[in-house]
Design an enzyme around this catalytic site. Structure first.
Site, PDB file in Angstrom:
ATOM      1  N   ASP A  29     -38.783   8.035   0.758  1.00  0.00           N
ATOM      2  CA  ASP A  29     -39.953   7.604   1.402  1.00  0.00           C
ATOM      3  C   ASP A  29     -39.709   7.399   2.927  1.00  0.00           C
ATOM      4  O   ASP A  29     -38.810   6.976   3.462  1.00  0.00           O
ATOM      5  CB  ASP A  29     -40.779   6.208   0.995  1.00  0.00           C
ATOM      6  CG  ASP A  29     -41.985   6.093   1.763  1.00  0.00           C
ATOM      7  OD1 ASP A  29     -42.841   6.751   1.547  1.00  0.00           O
ATOM      8  OD2 ASP A  29     -41.986   4.973   2.335  1.00  0.00           O
ATOM      9  N   GLN A  48     -43.823  -5.136   5.973  1.00  0.00           N
ATOM     10  CA  GLN A  48     -42.686  -3.757   5.667  1.00  0.00           C
ATOM     11  C   GLN A  48     -41.656  -3.986   6.952  1.00  0.00           C
ATOM     12  O   GLN A  48     -41.741  -3.465   8.061  1.00  0.00           O
ATOM     13  CB  GLN A  48     -43.316  -2.558   5.768  1.00  0.00           C
ATOM     14  CG  GLN A  48     -44.170  -2.576   4.438  1.00  0.00           C
ATOM     15  CD  GLN A  48     -45.286  -0.940   4.605  1.00  0.00           C
ATOM     16  OE1 GLN A  48     -45.836  -1.086   5.491  1.00  0.00           O
ATOM     17  NE2 GLN A  48     -45.194  -0.422   3.503  1.00  0.00           N
ATOM     18  N   ARG A 103     -38.371  10.161  -4.533  1.00  0.00           N
ATOM     19  CA  ARG A 103     -39.006  10.653  -3.375  1.00  0.00           C
ATOM     20  C   ARG A 103     -38.447   9.575  -2.252  1.00  0.00           C
ATOM     21  O   ARG A 103     -38.730   8.390  -2.708  1.00  0.00           O
ATOM     22  CB  ARG A 103     -40.598  10.523  -3.826  1.00  0.00           C
ATOM     23  CG  ARG A 103     -41.275  10.614  -2.531  1.00  0.00           C
ATOM     24  CD  ARG A 103     -42.888  10.457  -2.659  1.00  0.00           C
ATOM     25  NE  ARG A 103     -43.580  10.374  -1.728  1.00  0.00           N
ATOM     26  CZ  ARG A 103     -43.610   9.581  -0.694  1.00  0.00           C
ATOM     27  NH1 ARG A 103     -43.046   8.508  -0.596  1.00  0.00           N
ATOM     28  NH2 ARG A 103     -44.646   9.848   0.090  1.00  0.00           N
ATOM     29  N   ARG A 108     -57.500   5.307   3.287  1.00  0.00           N
ATOM     30  CA  ARG A 108     -56.652   6.113   2.284  1.00  0.00           C
ATOM     31  C   ARG A 108     -57.396   5.893   1.040  1.00  0.00           C
ATOM     32  O   ARG A 108     -57.133   6.985  -0.163  1.00  0.00           O
ATOM     33  CB  ARG A 108     -55.318   6.193   2.175  1.00  0.00           C
ATOM     34  CG  ARG A 108     -54.693   6.661   3.759  1.00  0.00           C
ATOM     35  CD  ARG A 108     -53.261   6.328   3.866  1.00  0.00           C
ATOM     36  NE  ARG A 108     -52.780   5.004   3.782  1.00  0.00           N
ATOM     37  CZ  ARG A 108     -51.548   4.282   3.980  1.00  0.00           C
ATOM     38  NH1 ARG A 108     -50.659   5.424   4.041  1.00  0.00           N
ATOM     39  NH2 ARG A 108     -51.307   3.281   4.111  1.00  0.00           N
ATOM     40  N   ASP A 125     -51.822   9.980   0.931  1.00  0.00           N
ATOM     41  CA  ASP A 125     -52.110   9.877   2.390  1.00  0.00           C
ATOM     42  C   ASP A 125     -52.986  10.392   3.043  1.00  0.00           C
ATOM     43  O   ASP A 125     -53.613  11.431   2.520  1.00  0.00           O
ATOM     44  CB  ASP A 125     -50.371  10.095   2.943  1.00  0.00           C
ATOM     45  CG  ASP A 125     -49.896   8.696   2.702  1.00  0.00           C
ATOM     46  OD1 ASP A 125     -50.063   7.808   2.699  1.00  0.00           O
ATOM     47  OD2 ASP A 125     -48.610   9.103   2.986  1.00  0.00           O
ATOM     48  N   HIS A 154     -37.759   0.516   4.601  1.00  0.00           N
ATOM     49  CA  HIS A 154     -38.140  -0.888   4.494  1.00  0.00           C
ATOM     50  C   HIS A 154     -38.195  -1.586   3.605  1.00  0.00           C
ATOM     51  O   HIS A 154     -38.438  -0.796   2.292  1.00  0.00           O
ATOM     52  CB  HIS A 154     -39.400  -1.078   5.573  1.00  0.00           C
ATOM     53  CG  HIS A 154     -40.605   0.181   5.018  1.00  0.00           C
ATOM     54  ND1 HIS A 154     -40.771   1.225   5.637  1.00  0.00           N
ATOM     55  CD2 HIS A 154     -41.302  -0.059   3.896  1.00  0.00           C
ATOM     56  CE1 HIS A 154     -41.711   1.916   4.813  1.00  0.00           C
ATOM     57  NE2 HIS A 154     -42.010   1.018   3.914  1.00  0.00           N
ATOM     58  N   GLU A 188     -39.618  12.602   1.944  1.00  0.00           N
ATOM     59  CA  GLU A 188     -40.964  12.614   2.882  1.00  0.00           C
ATOM     60  C   GLU A 188     -40.900  12.549   4.458  1.00  0.00           C
ATOM     61  O   GLU A 188     -40.580  11.223   4.773  1.00  0.00           O
ATOM     62  CB  GLU A 188     -41.820  11.458   2.109  1.00  0.00           C
ATOM     63  CG  GLU A 188     -43.303  11.606   2.661  1.00  0.00           C
ATOM     64  CD  GLU A 188     -43.773  10.267   3.348  1.00  0.00           C
ATOM     65  OE1 GLU A 188     -45.110  10.516   3.853  1.00  0.00           O
ATOM     66  OE2 GLU A 188     -43.010   9.450   3.860  1.00  0.00           O
ATOM     67  N   ASP A 246     -49.417  -1.910   0.894  1.00  0.00           N
ATOM     68  CA  ASP A 246     -49.543  -0.669   1.096  1.00  0.00           C
ATOM     69  C   ASP A 246     -49.499   0.524   0.093  1.00  0.00           C
ATOM     70  O   ASP A 246     -48.621   1.508   0.003  1.00  0.00           O
ATOM     71  CB  ASP A 246     -48.415  -0.353   2.269  1.00  0.00           C
ATOM     72  CG  ASP A 246     -48.525   0.803   2.869  1.00  0.00           C
ATOM     73  OD1 ASP A 246     -49.526   1.473   2.901  1.00  0.00           O
ATOM     74  OD2 ASP A 246     -47.255   1.407   3.415  1.00  0.00           O
TER      75      ASP A 246
HETATM   76  C1  GLC Z   1     -45.097   6.805   3.258  1.00  0.00           C
HETATM   77  C2  GLC Z   1     -46.256   6.761   2.151  1.00  0.00           C
HETATM   78  C3  GLC Z   1     -47.195   5.963   2.733  1.00  0.00           C
HETATM   79  C4  GLC Z   1     -46.761   4.762   3.356  1.00  0.00           C
HETATM   80  C5  GLC Z   1     -45.602   4.779   4.244  1.00  0.00           C
HETATM   81  C6  GLC Z   1     -44.861   3.427   4.311  1.00  0.00           C
HETATM   82  O1  GLC Z   1     -45.265   7.511   4.268  1.00  0.00           O
HETATM   83  O2  GLC Z   1     -46.440   7.991   1.789  1.00  0.00           O
HETATM   84  O3  GLC Z   1     -48.328   5.887   1.967  1.00  0.00           O
HETATM   85  O4  GLC Z   1     -48.050   3.882   4.001  1.00  0.00           O
HETATM   86  O5  GLC Z   1     -44.392   5.415   3.649  1.00  0.00           O
HETATM   87  O6  GLC Z   1     -44.127   3.237   3.121  1.00  0.00           O
HETATM   88  C1  GLC Z   2     -47.126   9.151   8.986  1.00  0.00           C
HETATM   89  C2  GLC Z   2     -45.854   8.885   8.727  1.00  0.00           C
HETATM   90  C3  GLC Z   2     -45.700   8.856   7.165  1.00  0.00           C
HETATM   91  C4  GLC Z   2     -46.741   8.040   6.614  1.00  0.00           C
HETATM   92  C5  GLC Z   2     -47.922   8.172   6.918  1.00  0.00           C
HETATM   93  C6  GLC Z   2     -49.322   7.157   6.710  1.00  0.00           C
HETATM   94  O1  GLC Z   2     -47.425  10.354   8.647  1.00  0.00           O
HETATM   95  O2  GLC Z   2     -45.130   9.892   9.391  1.00  0.00           O
HETATM   96  O3  GLC Z   2     -44.593   8.659   6.992  1.00  0.00           O
HETATM   97  O4  GLC Z   2     -46.612   8.022   5.193  1.00  0.00           O
HETATM   98  O5  GLC Z   2     -48.284   8.267   8.488  1.00  0.00           O
HETATM   99  O6  GLC Z   2     -50.377   7.498   6.747  1.00  0.00           O
END
Ligand code: GLC
Ligand code: GLC
Length: 627
Positions: free
Chosen positions: A267, A235, A265, A504, A380, A167, A309, A124
């Site tokens: 996540d 995850q 950051r 992405r 993203d 995770h 985030e 990921d």
């Molecule tokens: C965050 C990241 C995203 C990832 C997700 C799971 O939102 O920006 O790229 O898929 O977390 O870790």
């Molecule tokens: C959603 C989630 C974000 C994640 C993203 C991945 O927006 O809220 O945490 O990174 O999806 O595409």
């Protein structure tokens, strides 16, 4: 008798006193009932003491400096650049050779996209971490990392890295032990013996990756458990109700801080706490956890900031910046997702009324100890986070407007200038998200393919307008690698088996160093965008009114294609105007004066604005910062 704090122990003790009210009440409420709680408190104190003892002298000095200058990250000289180490420079060591490039652009903050050791294969994009204390071996070692952070520190560039705390990878040591049946480690995750509870939770959960990872649980017949997996199967969600998880992550957080990280950051924080019958996002405990984690850093490594985030609706996002109960005590930074979404929405409709409504009604004019991470593109997809209520306020249908935006940006809507790719279409909810690079979504790819020079010019101006917007809003503008050179969509991900399922990757290109080499010549789109972005960052640095602590007020303007907001600094108001259409607009000078613009001087171009019979003439996609 009063005495001068002289030793490191004194400093830590003072900081513990300062932040105790931010820390213990949260932990009491979260874990107070747990039998191991008293021992937990002792162990947490111990973790902080050890981390402080291990902290290098130059980092301790930075702690002191930033405690004395708490607005250091809100100043207009802050500008971020976000990149994947391998795609930008190959490896960590080579990043050092690219620092001149970054400084030439005006960068003072870099976000290394996930760089801790990921699981093998599809990870990921690195967000599936199997070891938080090791660097991705493809990028280098922890020693290399420390060398790089030290060099960046010398140059005055801050380093942000990801800490994935919702995770771990299923290959993480904790997960491996859990899979082997160790009950202590099974309690690190959310594991169920039967599908009944997962089914009940599912009734109110949403799916983040409905396409390739449907549902929120994964059944593992080999060890007989259903495991909570919000994102991908690999995850595994951590169980934050277990105080042991808090201790482990706090320890990791301080370990990373001591390697020279400036910004963590955090996540996907919205998902950290689960409650039956809810979406399991942004539950009140999430904010208690985040406030407690923040306090741990403020005590042990106050130089370090937290970027949260949380890609959620405006009202749900603000608490991550410490509004309400947690005022000034939670995230120092959070992504301004609404600003990003509204930029794209207004660009498609050539109408800023929805944006003005959302930005003007849902956000406070200032924040305490915090500011936004502003951005137009990131790694993203774009999810169309426009609520039905906000759409209705403009007489739009929520589902209708969201569907329009997806159609516009995947290029299928008649007359669209964009080229993008759908991400995670969910037929059950009608939701579809969009992938694509800034330049391709803004029209450059299509214009070049069709040999349409006028459209290519519009696209270039759209890209520069977006960068001028995030530079003026208030916060740290984050430039996403490639956008400064107008990088187009990269379709090669379709040939990489571990990426092909995830659109992405279309906007995660390799750095185009050939384009970068001629960035100063002004002859290509890439160069013109690059020079424009550099200019914007230069002018931002020179404009004190853009300090993030100065209030921002969105002002309704009767001309729908114009977005207007003011930055009210003690030295005077800066009125920022953006023209979201390919037609000229005329803004009455009287109106601009009434909004506080007295000099008709555009601080962005550093020239007076053009006026015509009492009107300010704004060309297509103009952006002006009027003093
Ligand atoms: C965050 C990241 C995203 C990832 C997700 C799971 O939102 O920006 O790229 O898929 O977390 O870790
Ligand atoms: C959603 C989630 C974000 C994640 C993203 C991945 O927006 O809220 O945490 O990174 O999806 O595409």
């Amino acid at each position: 008798m009063a005495r001068t704090p002289s030793s490191d122990d004194d400093i830590l003790a003072l900081r513990l006193d300062r932040s105790a009210p931010d820390l213990w009440p949260m932990l009491d409420a979260l874990y107070g009932e747990h039998p191991a709680y008293p021992a937990f408190r002792e162990r947490l104190l111990d973790t902080m003491r050890k981390a402080w003892a291990d902290r290098a002298p130059d980092l301790k000095r930075l702690d002191l400096k930033r405690d004395l200058e708490p607005d250091w990250f809100q100043r207009p000289d802050m500008a971020g650049y976000v990149f994947y180490i391998d795609r930008f420079a190959g490896n960590l060591h080579n990043v050092l050779e690219k620092l001149d490039y970054l400084q030439d652009l005006g960068i003072t903050y870099v976000h290394f996209m996930p760089c801790l050791k990921p699981r093998p294969g599809d990870s990921d994009g690195g967000y599936s971490v199997m070891d938080y204390r090791a660097i991705n071996p493809a990028y280098g070692t922890m020693a290399d990392f420390e060398q790089v952070t030290a060099e960046l520190r010398k140059r005055g560039i801050s380093v942000c890295i990801d800490l994935v705390l919702n995770h771990t990878a299923k290959e993480h040591d904790w997960a491996q032990r859990a899979a082997k049946g160790d009950p202590a480690y099974q309690d690190y995750y959310l594991m169920f013996d039967a599908p009944d509870l997962p089914k009940r939770y599912e009734e109110t959960l949403v799916e983040v990756f409905p396409d390739n990872a449907p549902g929120n649980f994964t059944h593992y017949p080999d060890f007989g458990k259903w495991v909570w997996t919000t994102f991908n199967e690999h995850q595994w969600d951590l169980n934050w109700a277990n105080p042991q998880v808090f201790l482990e992550i706090a320890d990791i957080m301080l370990f990373l801080a001591n390697r020279g990280v400036d910004v963590l950051r955090l996540d996907a924080v919205a998902f950290m706490w689960k409650r039956m019958g809810t979406r399991c996002q942004s539950e009140p405990e999430v904010h208690m956890l985040l406030q407690a984690l923040r306090a741990v850093c403020r005590i042990t490594c106050p130089a370090v900031l937290h970027l949260e985030e949380a890609i959620v609706a405006p009202a749900e996002m603000l608490p991550y910046l410490g509004r309400g109960r947690h005022d000034g005590k939670e995230g120092n930074l959070a992504y301004h997702n609404s600003l990003m979404v509204q930029f794209w929405s207004s660009l498609a409709t050539r109408d800023t009324r929805l944006m003005t409504h959302v930005m003007g009604t849902h956000f406070p004019d200032r924040l305490t100890n915090a500011t936004y991470a502003t951005y137009i593109r990131c790694h993203d997809d774009i999810g169309w986070a426009v609520t039905d209520e906000d759409a209705a306020a403009l007489h739009l249908s929520g589902p209708g407007h969201r569907a329009f935006l997806s159609d516009f940006y995947d290029g299928s809507f008649p007359g669209s200038f964009a080229r993008g790719a759908l991400f995670q279409e969910n037929p059950a909810t009608g939701d579809k998200r969009i992938s694509g690079s800034f330049a391709s979504l803004a029209g450059l790819e299509k214009a070049i393919a069709e040999g349409n020079m006028a459209e290519a010019e519009h696209a270039t101006q759209r890209i520069l307008m977006g960068h001028a917007l995030i530079a003026a809003w208030g916060g740290i503008p984050l430039i996403y690698m490639g956008d400064e050179l107008a990088a187009l969509n990269d379709y090669s991900y379709r040939d990489t088996p571990e990426h092909a399922h995830d659109s992405r990757w279309i906007h995660r290109p390799r750095m185009d160093w050939t384009a970068a080499a001629t960035r100063h010549d002004g002859l290509t789109h890439a160069s013109r965008v690059w020079l424009g972005v550099r200019h914007i960052l230069q002018r931002r640095r020179a404009t004190p009114a853009l300090h993030a602590a100065h209030p921002i007020r969105v002002v309704p303007c009767d001309i729908p294609q114009i977005l207007a907001f003011r930055r009210d600094a003690p030295t005077g108001t800066l009125l920022c105007l953006f023209n979201f259409a390919e037609s000229w607009a005329h803004v009455p000078e009287d109106w601009a004066r009434a909004q506080g613009a007295t000099r008709m001087q555009d601080e962005l171009s550093n020239h007076p604005v053009e006026t015509h019979h009492g009107n300010i003439a704004l060309p297509p996609y103009a952006r002006v910062w009027l003093a």
